[in-house]
Design an enzyme around this catalytic site. Structure first.
Site, PDB file in Angstrom:
ATOM      1  N   TRP A   7      57.443  53.537  -4.817  1.00 54.45           N
ATOM      2  CA  TRP A   7      58.880  53.436  -5.105  1.00 54.45           C
ATOM      3  C   TRP A   7      59.149  53.025  -6.553  1.00 54.45           C
ATOM      4  O   TRP A   7      60.297  53.002  -6.985  1.00 54.45           O
ATOM      5  CB  TRP A   7      59.538  52.437  -4.147  1.00 54.45           C
ATOM      6  CG  TRP A   7      59.465  52.843  -2.692  1.00 54.45           C
ATOM      7  CD1 TRP A   7      58.927  54.007  -2.183  1.00 54.45           C
ATOM      8  CD2 TRP A   7      59.941  52.094  -1.557  1.00 54.45           C
ATOM      9  NE1 TRP A   7      59.036  54.014  -0.811  1.00 54.45           N
ATOM     10  CE2 TRP A   7      59.662  52.855  -0.400  1.00 54.45           C
ATOM     11  CE3 TRP A   7      60.578  50.857  -1.417  1.00 54.45           C
ATOM     12  CZ2 TRP A   7      59.996  52.423   0.883  1.00 54.45           C
ATOM     13  CZ3 TRP A   7      60.900  50.426  -0.138  1.00 54.45           C
ATOM     14  CH2 TRP A   7      60.622  51.198   0.992  1.00 54.45           C
ATOM     15  N   LYS A   8      58.121  52.674  -7.269  1.00 54.67           N
ATOM     16  CA  LYS A   8      58.245  52.237  -8.675  1.00 54.67           C
ATOM     17  C   LYS A   8      59.317  51.150  -8.789  1.00 54.67           C
ATOM     18  O   LYS A   8      59.512  50.360  -7.868  1.00 54.67           O
ATOM     19  CB  LYS A   8      58.544  53.418  -9.594  1.00 54.67           C
ATOM     20  CG  LYS A   8      57.595  54.592  -9.373  1.00 54.67           C
ATOM     21  CD  LYS A   8      57.625  55.568 -10.497  1.00 54.67           C
ATOM     22  CE  LYS A   8      56.885  56.830 -10.094  1.00 54.67           C
ATOM     23  NZ  LYS A   8      56.529  57.649 -11.220  1.00 54.67           N
TER      24      LYS A   8
ATOM     25  N   HIS B 181      47.707  52.834 -12.139  1.00 52.81           N
ATOM     26  CA  HIS B 181      48.714  53.904 -12.192  1.00 52.81           C
ATOM     27  C   HIS B 181      48.965  54.264 -13.658  1.00 52.81           C
ATOM     28  O   HIS B 181      48.914  53.397 -14.536  1.00 52.81           O
ATOM     29  CB  HIS B 181      50.015  53.425 -11.526  1.00 52.81           C
ATOM     30  CG  HIS B 181      51.012  54.539 -11.368  1.00 52.81           C
ATOM     31  ND1 HIS B 181      51.828  54.928 -12.400  1.00 52.81           N
ATOM     32  CD2 HIS B 181      51.295  55.350 -10.321  1.00 52.81           C
ATOM     33  CE1 HIS B 181      52.579  55.944 -11.974  1.00 52.81           C
ATOM     34  NE2 HIS B 181      52.278  56.207 -10.719  1.00 52.81           N
TER      35      HIS B 181
ATOM     36  N   GLU C 179      46.212  61.842 -10.593  1.00 53.11           N
ATOM     37  CA  GLU C 179      47.607  62.010 -11.000  1.00 53.11           C
ATOM     38  C   GLU C 179      47.664  62.448 -12.464  1.00 53.11           C
ATOM     39  O   GLU C 179      47.635  61.600 -13.370  1.00 53.11           O
ATOM     40  CB  GLU C 179      48.355  60.689 -10.845  1.00 53.11           C
ATOM     41  CG  GLU C 179      48.388  60.164  -9.433  1.00 53.11           C
ATOM     42  CD  GLU C 179      49.604  59.275  -9.218  1.00 53.11           C
ATOM     43  OE1 GLU C 179      50.471  59.657  -8.419  1.00 53.11           O
ATOM     44  OE2 GLU C 179      49.699  58.226  -9.877  1.00 53.11           O
TER      45      GLU C 179
ATOM     46  N   GLY D 114      56.025  59.740  -5.850  1.00 51.11           N
ATOM     47  CA  GLY D 114      56.985  58.861  -6.504  1.00 51.11           C
ATOM     48  C   GLY D 114      58.406  59.220  -6.091  1.00 51.11           C
ATOM     49  O   GLY D 114      58.913  58.793  -5.048  1.00 51.11           O
ATOM     50  N   GLY D 115      59.064  60.052  -6.895  1.00 51.63           N
ATOM     51  CA  GLY D 115      60.478  60.371  -6.695  1.00 51.63           C
ATOM     52  C   GLY D 115      60.830  60.789  -5.273  1.00 51.63           C
ATOM     53  O   GLY D 115      61.846  60.355  -4.718  1.00 51.63           O
TER      54      GLY D 115
HETATM   55  C1  PEP Z   1      53.738  58.445  -8.945  1.00 55.99           C
HETATM   56  O1  PEP Z   1      54.532  57.580  -9.296  1.00 55.99           O
HETATM   57  O2  PEP Z   1      52.591  58.108  -8.635  1.00 55.99           O
HETATM   58  C2  PEP Z   1      54.178  59.832  -8.904  1.00 55.99           C
HETATM   59  C3  PEP Z   1      53.310  60.754  -8.578  1.00 55.99           C
HETATM   60  O3  PEP Z   1      55.496  60.084  -9.202  1.00 55.99           O
HETATM   61  P1  PEP Z   1      56.295  61.480  -8.966  1.00 55.99           P
HETATM   62  O4  PEP Z   1      55.972  61.926  -7.570  1.00 55.99           O
HETATM   63  O5  PEP Z   1      57.727  61.121  -9.152  1.00 55.99           O
HETATM   64  O6  PEP Z   1      55.779  62.443  -9.976  1.00 55.99           O
END
Ligand code: PEP
Length: 254
Positions: free
Chosen positions: A10-11, A98, A170, A237-238
């Site tokens: 959720w950041k 991250h 990632e 994330g989003g």
């Molecule tokens: C993340 O925060 O690890 C991520 C993959 O973000 P998003 O899915 O928004 O790219």
């Protein structure tokens, strides 16, 4: 068989009510998905909401994770949170390394490695994140970057301790940008990561370790990504900030 692992990062989003509502919705909507133990689901809220989310998840099999942890146990480390504190509020997992920690807050592979050791010794399951910058991919150094992050991040972690570890690939250029790695790009790097694990440990351990993909994953691309042989889950994330979006990804993983 590696069980798919879908985790929501959720950041620095939500507020206390929103975090609880989101956790409750995910817990309620994932009862069926979790009933036959075929998937692992976790959410990683901001640290100030961990306790509230832990309560909201009571009775659910949705796991709780932190977004970060510090490597020291206690003392004069203003602003930091230890492994035992995270365990105390109900965490099972913690993200480590991250890309936002590495690139905004300057975390080095050495710091990441200390955190991995602290997490495992203290009984938290680390999700070790690795991935290259756009310029590194364009320069053809993706494998070199990822290999260094894995070798240095896992330095001193023996095979028995690796049972606790999940890896997340990632690519930095895909995080929060709307640009997703193609399933083939993800598969290539995931297979490469598994080959590094084979070299560091052995082939059977490499086959057991789950490797998530992260970077603009969403319900519409999840099935294709997860369809690749070495993509064992998604770090989201989003698209983890709305229950309907996150559940769409979970559906795709079943
Ligand atoms: C993340 O925060 O690890 C991520 C993959 O973000 P998003 O899915 O928004 O790219």
């Amino acid at each position: 068989m590696r069980k798919p692992f879908i985790a929501g990062n959720w950041k620095m989003n939500t507020d206390s009510h929103g975090a609880v509502d989101l956790a409750k919705a995910i817990a309620a909507e994932s009862v069926d998905a979790l009933s036959d133990n075929k998937i692992t689901i976790a959410v990683c809220p901001p640290s100030v909401y961990l306790s509230a989310v832990a309560s909201a998840l009571t009775g659910s099999c949705v796991g709780l994770g932190a977004q970060n942890v510090y490597s020291e146990e206690k003392g004069a480390f203003t602003g930091e949170v230890s492994v035992s504190m995270l365990k105390d509020v109900g965490c099972t997992y913690t993200l480590i390394g991250h890309s936002e920690r590495r690139h905004i807050f300057g975390e080095t592979n050495e710091m990441v490695n200390k955190k991995v050791h602290a997490a495992i010794s203290g009984g938290l399951l680390p999700v070790l994140c690795v991935g290259e910058l756009l310029e590194e991919r364009e320069a053809g150094s993706t494998e070199e970057v990822v290999k260094t992050q894995i070798i240095e991040g896992l330095r001193g972690v023996d095979a028995a301790k690796m049972q606790a570890v999940t890896l997340a690939y990632e690519p930095v250029w895909a995080i929060g940008t709307g640009l997703t790695a193609t399933p083939e790009q993800a598969q290539d790097v995931h297979a490469f990561i598994r080959s590094i694990l084979t070299d560091l440990y052995d082939a059977s351990l490499a086959e057991e370790i789950r490797i998530q993909y992260g970077g603009s994953a969403k319900a519409s691309n999840a099935a294709e990504l997860l369809g690749k042989k070495d993509v064992d889950g998604l770090l989201v994330g989003g698209a983890s900030l709305k229950a309907v979006d996150f559940m769409g990804i979970i559906e795709a993983a079943l």
